[in-house]
Design a protein around this motif. Sequence first.
Motif, PDB file in Angstrom:
ATOM      1  N   TYR A  45     100.446 -22.357  73.185  1.00  7.67           N
ATOM      2  CA  TYR A  45      99.835 -21.465  72.487  1.00  7.67           C
ATOM      3  C   TYR A  45     100.526 -22.249  71.078  1.00  7.67           C
ATOM      4  N   VAL A  46      99.804 -22.143  70.074  1.00  7.13           N
ATOM      5  CA  VAL A  46     100.291 -22.674  68.851  1.00  7.13           C
ATOM      6  C   VAL A  46     100.512 -21.746  67.989  1.00  7.13           C
ATOM      7  N   THR A  47     101.643 -21.420  67.219  1.00  8.96           N
ATOM      8  CA  THR A  47     101.744 -20.474  66.260  1.00  8.96           C
ATOM      9  C   THR A  47     101.133 -20.996  64.869  1.00  8.96           C
ATOM     10  N   MET A  48     100.244 -20.250  64.468  1.00  8.16           N
ATOM     11  CA  MET A  48      99.633 -20.522  63.134  1.00  8.16           C
ATOM     12  C   MET A  48     100.419 -19.870  61.846  1.00  8.16           C
ATOM     13  N   LYS A  49     100.976 -18.680  62.354  1.00 11.52           N
ATOM     14  CA  LYS A  49     101.686 -17.959  61.398  1.00 11.52           C
ATOM     15  C   LYS A  49     102.769 -17.123  61.939  1.00 11.52           C
ATOM     16  N   THR A  50     104.133 -16.861  61.366  1.00 10.62           N
ATOM     17  CA  THR A  50     104.945 -16.218  62.094  1.00 10.62           C
ATOM     18  C   THR A  50     104.909 -14.694  61.096  1.00 10.62           C
ATOM     19  N   LEU A  51     104.784 -13.688  62.129  1.00 12.06           N
ATOM     20  CA  LEU A  51     104.548 -12.347  61.086  1.00 12.06           C
ATOM     21  C   LEU A  51     105.728 -11.634  60.984  1.00 12.06           C
ATOM     22  N   SER A  52     106.719 -12.125  61.758  1.00 10.07           N
ATOM     23  CA  SER A  52     108.078 -11.225  61.603  1.00 10.07           C
ATOM     24  C   SER A  52     109.199 -11.806  62.612  1.00 10.07           C
ATOM     25  N   ALA A  53     110.469 -12.117  62.115  1.00  9.76           N
ATOM     26  CA  ALA A  53     111.370 -12.667  62.825  1.00  9.76           C
ATOM     27  C   ALA A  53     112.651 -11.871  62.565  1.00  9.76           C
TER      28      ALA A  53
ATOM     29  N   MET B  18     115.979 -15.014  65.581  1.00 10.54           N
ATOM     30  CA  MET B  18     115.704 -14.736  66.950  1.00 10.54           C
ATOM     31  C   MET B  18     114.128 -14.039  66.789  1.00 10.54           C
ATOM     32  N   TYR B  19     113.396 -14.334  67.860  1.00  7.99           N
ATOM     33  CA  TYR B  19     112.045 -13.784  67.901  1.00  7.99           C
ATOM     34  C   TYR B  19     112.088 -12.995  69.522  1.00  7.99           C
ATOM     35  N   THR B  20     111.680 -11.796  69.308  1.00 10.36           N
ATOM     36  CA  THR B  20     111.491 -11.142  70.573  1.00 10.36           C
ATOM     37  C   THR B  20     109.961 -11.275  71.067  1.00 10.36           C
TER      38      THR B  20
END
Length: 55
Positions: free
Chosen positions: A44-52, A1-3
Amino acid sequence: MYTHHVTGNYDYLLQVDVADLPAYEDFHANRLAGLPGVASVTSYVTMKTLSAETP
């Protein structure tokens, strides 16, 4: 889940998982943009997920 904390001129935030950019282009052009009441779409395209967070 992302916030997400969202502010601005947006009505909805959709998280769309697709296989690749051509699949997103198909989703955008043939499904999302053609829906009744959809005046514009900003992507907007996510290039990298920092935290989830995981449930």
